[in-house]
Design a protein around this motif. Sequence first.
Motif, mmCIF file in Angstrom:
data_model
loop_
_atom_site.group_PDB
_atom_site.id
_atom_site.type_symbol
_atom_site.label_atom_id
_atom_site.label_comp_id
_atom_site.label_asym_id
_atom_site.label_seq_id
_atom_site.Cartn_x
_atom_site.Cartn_y
_atom_site.Cartn_z
ATOM 1 N N ASP A 293 -6.029 -21.338 -7.986
ATOM 2 C CA ASP A 293 -6.370 -20.685 -6.717
ATOM 3 C C ASP A 293 -6.249 -21.720 -5.597
ATOM 4 O O ASP A 293 -6.585 -22.886 -5.803
ATOM 5 N N TYR B 51 2.898 -4.936 2.342
ATOM 6 C CA TYR B 51 2.056 -5.262 1.182
ATOM 7 C C TYR B 51 2.513 -4.452 -0.043
ATOM 8 O O TYR B 51 2.761 -5.014 -1.114
ATOM 9 N N SER C 172 -8.641 -17.215 0.363
ATOM 10 C CA SER C 172 -9.659 -16.186 0.604
ATOM 11 C C SER C 172 -10.710 -16.204 -0.494
ATOM 12 O O SER C 172 -11.790 -15.663 -0.347
HETATM 13 P P1 NAD Z 1 -9.051 -11.780 -2.981
HETATM 14 O O1 NAD Z 1 -8.469 -12.203 -1.676
HETATM 15 O O2 NAD Z 1 -10.508 -11.880 -3.154
HETATM 16 O O3 NAD Z 1 -8.351 -12.570 -4.167
HETATM 17 C C1 NAD Z 1 -7.089 -13.178 -4.083
HETATM 18 C C2 NAD Z 1 -7.222 -14.630 -4.548
HETATM 19 O O4 NAD Z 1 -5.937 -15.243 -4.558
HETATM 20 C C3 NAD Z 1 -8.102 -15.476 -3.624
HETATM 21 O O5 NAD Z 1 -9.031 -16.221 -4.396
HETATM 22 C C4 NAD Z 1 -7.112 -16.392 -2.902
HETATM 23 O O6 NAD Z 1 -7.703 -17.623 -2.538
HETATM 24 C C5 NAD Z 1 -6.017 -16.534 -3.949
HETATM 25 N N1 NAD Z 1 -4.687 -16.814 -3.395
HETATM 26 C C6 NAD Z 1 -4.043 -16.155 -2.397
HETATM 27 N N2 NAD Z 1 -2.838 -16.691 -2.166
HETATM 28 C C7 NAD Z 1 -2.700 -17.732 -3.041
HETATM 29 C C8 NAD Z 1 -1.676 -18.699 -3.286
HETATM 30 N N3 NAD Z 1 -0.548 -18.714 -2.567
HETATM 31 N N4 NAD Z 1 -1.868 -19.621 -4.250
HETATM 32 C C9 NAD Z 1 -3.017 -19.641 -4.984
HETATM 33 N N5 NAD Z 1 -4.032 -18.749 -4.789
HETATM 34 C C10 NAD Z 1 -3.872 -17.810 -3.831
HETATM 35 O O7 NAD Z 1 -8.551 -10.281 -3.223
HETATM 36 P P2 NAD Z 1 -8.891 -9.215 -4.375
HETATM 37 O O8 NAD Z 1 -9.301 -7.987 -3.691
HETATM 38 O O9 NAD Z 1 -9.763 -9.808 -5.402
HETATM 39 O O10 NAD Z 1 -7.453 -8.958 -4.986
HETATM 40 C C11 NAD Z 1 -7.037 -9.501 -6.232
HETATM 41 C C12 NAD Z 1 -5.695 -8.908 -6.620
HETATM 42 O O11 NAD Z 1 -5.812 -7.500 -6.816
HETATM 43 C C13 NAD Z 1 -4.614 -9.090 -5.555
HETATM 44 O O12 NAD Z 1 -3.386 -9.295 -6.194
HETATM 45 C C14 NAD Z 1 -4.614 -7.768 -4.842
HETATM 46 O O13 NAD Z 1 -3.389 -7.515 -4.213
HETATM 47 C C15 NAD Z 1 -4.884 -6.818 -5.989
HETATM 48 N N6 NAD Z 1 -5.458 -5.532 -5.592
HETATM 49 C C16 NAD Z 1 -6.684 -5.467 -4.993
HETATM 50 C C17 NAD Z 1 -7.219 -4.232 -4.644
HETATM 51 C C18 NAD Z 1 -8.565 -4.115 -3.988
HETATM 52 O O14 NAD Z 1 -8.952 -3.007 -3.628
HETATM 53 N N7 NAD Z 1 -9.324 -5.176 -3.805
HETATM 54 C C19 NAD Z 1 -6.502 -3.059 -4.910
HETATM 55 C C20 NAD Z 1 -5.248 -3.152 -5.513
HETATM 56 C C21 NAD Z 1 -4.746 -4.397 -5.874
#
Ligand code: NAD
Length: 320
Positions: free
Chosen positions: A33, A146, A37
Amino acid sequence: SRFIVTGGAGFIGSHLVDYLVERLRAEEVIIIDNLSSGSLVNIKGHLEKGVARLVEADLVREGEWVKAFRDVDIVFHYAANPEVRVSTVEPRIHFDNNVVATFNVLEAMRVSDVKGIVFASSSTVYGEPSVIPTPEDHPLKPISVYGASKLASEALIQAYCELYGFKALILRYANIIGARSNHGVIVDFINKLRADPSRLEILGDGTQRKSYLHVSDAVEATMHLVASRLGAARGAEVYNIGNRDWVTVTEIADIVVDEMGLKSVEYVFKRTTPDGRGWPGDVKLMLLDTKRLESLGWRPKLSSRDAVRKAAREVLGKEH
Ligand code: NAD
């Protein structure tokens, strides 16, 4: 088993890490990570106990992190920029952190001979679906960058399965909510109401209606699929993960207002598009057909409405 969780310091990723450490008692959990975020607070307990390890790295650039893939069994690829709204104004951020990062993860797997991947895709790959509830075989025509970045990632994973014998679970999540979430409608409403308890600005006309799944259900569904399908999967299998019902944005506002103990809050609807969306690229109606998942014996414990209430309480600190 040994696992990598990319984005493991984030919202969904850290709940997955909890499951792998506490319920599966995994031999090794490596979190990759960049903490953009995500937050150390979400994983601190595991790091201190030495049951998980953090590799702080940016997946957009290849680097030392690739070495962490040696002898790993399954990669949970959850790192991404999940802010659909941002993708409208800054498309390159989404292309880099979602598509380029996914490609780099797949390459790291290929050179280390790691075959199993679980990918966090999204309901946004369907765009504006003509069938609701929307099944997995519905045409894929995203209306946000996205959504497009998630679809491009799915396509890369499909090709790696064909060419290099990968096994993949592509999981299209509905809106996932709960403790540690730092974005999305519930967090947005709570922040606004803390700043001004008398009025609430709601993006769009409030009639947007979507399915919400609590993160505890999302992780249970994910691990149910990993246990029952990943070993058996021929190539990539795609599953919707969501609830069986949905709620409107105005109903969410009512629940949040109620949980904050507020009365007579004025709702101010902010029109950002002519047809009442929250922002350009916002899908107004989203309900996934989850029969494929349910046929494997899984059901959500909380409805959309109950999940919203629980998530509001968790974000407010009333529940953990
Ligand atoms: P989040 O932002 O809490 O988690 C994403 C994590 O990825 C963070 O810890 C961030 O620091 C890390 N990250 C981002 N870019 C990075 C990079 N370039 N290198 C290393 N680390 C990186 O978001 P979330 O809601 O927990 O989402 C997690 C996954 O689930 C994502 O892929 C998101 O697209 C997917 N998703 C989420 C939802 C939702 O409703 N929350 C719905 C559908 C899909």
